[in-house]
Motif scaffolding. Structure first.
Motif, mmCIF file in Angstrom:
data_model
loop_
_atom_site.group_PDB
_atom_site.id
_atom_site.type_symbol
_atom_site.label_atom_id
_atom_site.label_comp_id
_atom_site.label_asym_id
_atom_site.label_seq_id
_atom_site.Cartn_x
_atom_site.Cartn_y
_atom_site.Cartn_z
ATOM 1 N N ASN A 60 42.108 39.026 52.125
ATOM 2 C CA ASN A 60 42.583 39.886 51.030
ATOM 3 C C ASN A 60 41.490 40.833 50.541
ATOM 4 O O ASN A 60 41.774 41.906 50.000
ATOM 5 N N THR A 61 40.219 40.479 50.767
ATOM 6 C CA THR A 61 39.116 41.345 50.336
ATOM 7 C C THR A 61 38.997 42.604 51.186
ATOM 8 O O THR A 61 38.275 43.538 50.816
ATOM 9 N N ALA A 62 39.682 42.630 52.327
ATOM 10 C CA ALA A 62 39.620 43.812 53.196
ATOM 11 C C ALA A 62 40.605 44.895 52.769
ATOM 12 O O ALA A 62 40.525 46.026 53.252
ATOM 13 N N PHE A 63 41.515 44.570 51.864
ATOM 14 C CA PHE A 63 42.508 45.535 51.382
ATOM 15 C C PHE A 63 41.919 46.253 50.171
ATOM 16 O O PHE A 63 41.732 45.656 49.112
ATOM 17 N N LEU A 64 41.621 47.541 50.349
ATOM 18 C CA LEU A 64 40.867 48.299 49.363
ATOM 19 C C LEU A 64 41.721 49.350 48.685
ATOM 20 O O LEU A 64 42.676 49.880 49.265
ATOM 21 N N ASP A 65 41.354 49.667 47.441
ATOM 22 C CA ASP A 65 42.060 50.724 46.711
ATOM 23 C C ASP A 65 41.372 52.060 46.950
ATOM 24 O O ASP A 65 40.480 52.185 47.792
ATOM 25 N N ILE A 66 41.749 53.061 46.181
ATOM 26 C CA ILE A 66 41.297 54.429 46.417
ATOM 27 C C ILE A 66 39.800 54.600 46.214
ATOM 28 O O ILE A 66 39.179 55.479 46.798
ATOM 29 N N VAL A 67 39.185 53.739 45.412
ATOM 30 C CA VAL A 67 37.741 53.848 45.165
ATOM 31 C C VAL A 67 36.946 52.793 45.913
ATOM 32 O O VAL A 67 35.746 52.649 45.714
#
Length: 429
Positions: A60-67
């Motif tokens: 789940n830590t590999a799923f990143l937001d826009i920043v």
């Protein structure tokens, strides 16, 4: 001047007076729908796989937001390898960007550079954008909703998003991507979970020595839902389908190609109402909920050498069943190709300008490629000069298309003509 050659030159000259071709979304949609020209949507009966061979879990830590922060709600994991190369909408890819919210995109520009979650945030945020010209494009969505990747949280079933690549006895690859026990469409509801999968299946014709076709088949598979029959699963409101590289055309995969008119399939933004979200033939909006039903997005016709400016405006290479025609330019370039360009100018309806389609093939002098920064993609124009190039090819005055620009004056005409525009080169008297 021979009458036939005079006619060709005259038609091209008349076309010069025609209105120019603008580039806009409305005009594009009035032309050929790019995705519908390449794929069919088909419901199939194929029960959900009982196991997934040697999967790799995307943390789940590999799923990143826009920043660039980890985001289990709306994040995207970039550059997940598929294990083989495939074509989608005129471009070749060997990786995908995976969204928590039940979709993938292709190409580095479509990763976590955008907020693409199912709920809230800076536009484009909602799954409605699968059916619009707003980014992200190059999208395949088996079940795009407002989902959440759960880990070890009290009262919730842990999720997993995982993938693998297999190869069968004939050497054909398949990429499996599974959203397992994903908390779907209602993040406050612990019982609203589902498991579903995207498979990208390599085209066996990718290895055709004559005309390889690298367009993959995309399969949406729908597995178990809920927590043992307890509670309510929210299956309403997810987008299902595909979007092209520029957002001009899409496929709403809730509608099979043979069960709904083009106007519905091309323009609708209908969302899911049941599980599995497979459309039936009960009319517009009618969906069936039969276990074992899945959705295939299948290449239509045969692929081609997508050569910029080869003159194949009507895509004979794609649709003609004869390998001989597809492999020989002298057979798939005809007067019809030139006529389609001239008609588009006279009627002020531009040809399909997306890479790999009508204008891409028709830009025979390579002067019509334009990069659009709003869409992050190249678009193509074909005009009366391109039609004249095609006619000169048919008249035996050009050996092959595309022809370099500016057009060299043929040696046999150097003594009496010095124009570099093919439309001004008249055949022998």
């Amino acid at each position: 001047m021979k009458r036939y050659y005079w006619l060709l030159a005259t038609v091209a000259t008349i076309a010069v007076a025609a209105v120019g071709v603008p580039l806009n979304a409305a005009a594009q949609q009035a032309g050929v729908a790019a995705l519908w020209a390449n794929y069919n949507v088909e419901p199939h009966n194929e029960f959900y796989p009982s196991s997934m061979p040697s999967p790799t879990t995307i943390p789940n830590t590999a799923f990143l937001d826009i920043v660039g922060f980890a985001n289990s709600d709306d994040g995207i994991a970039d550059n997940i390898p598929t294990g083989f190369s495939f074509n989608f909408n005129g471009n070749t890819y060997n990786s995908v960007n995976v969204g928590v919210n039940g979709f993938v995109t292709f190409g580095s520009q479509h990763g976590h550079s955008y907020v693409v979650g199912g709920g809230g945030g800076t536009p484009p945020a909602g799954n409605a954008f699968l059916f619009s010209s707003v980014e992200p494009n190059n999208t395949i969505a088996p079940y795009w909703g407002d989902h959440y990747y759960r880990t070890l949280e009290p009262g919730y079933t842990p999720s997993a998003i995982r993938y693998t690549t297999t190869i069968d006895s004939k050497g054909i690859h398949a990429f499996w991507l599974e959203w397992q026990n994903l908390n779907i469409n209602d993040k406050t509801n612990p019982s609203s979970i589902a498991t579903f999968m995207l498979q990208i299946r390599e085209n066996p014709l990718a290895y055709d020595p004559a005309i390889p076709d690298n367009r993959a088949t995309f399969v949406f598979e729908y597995g178990p839902i809920g927590t043992g029959g307890v509670g309510t699963v929210v299956t309403v409101g997810a987008s299902v389908g595909a979007d092209d590289s520029a957002g001009f055309t899409h496929l709403n995969a809730l509608y099979a190609s043979l069960a709904a008119p083009d106007s519905v399939r091309l323009n609708t933004s209908t969302r899911s109402t049941c599980w599995p979200p497979v459309a039936g033939s009960t009319g517009v909006g009618g969906q069936t909920c039969n276990p074992g039903r899945d959705i295939w997005i299948v290449p239509q016709g045969r692929g081609s050498y997508a050569q910029w400016g080869d003159g194949d405006v009507n895509l004979d290479q794609v649709y003609n069943p004869s390998a001989k025609v597809r492999a020989n330019q002298s057979l798939f370039v005809t007067l019809t190709d030139a006529d389609l360009i001239l008609q588009s100018i006279v009627n002020n309806i531009p040809l399909d300008s997306i890479e790999g389609h009508a204008a891409f093939h028709g830009d025979a002098n390579h002067t019509g490629r334009v990069y659009n920064t709003n869409y992050g993609a190249y678009f193509y124009h074909a005009n009366e000069y391109d039609a004249a190039y095609i006619m000169m090819y048919l008249a035996g005055k050009l050996a092959i298309l595309p022809w370099p620009t500016p057009l060299p004056v043929p040696g046999y005409k150097e003594s009496d003509i010095h124009s570099t525009d093919v439309s001004a080169i008249f055949a022998d008297a």
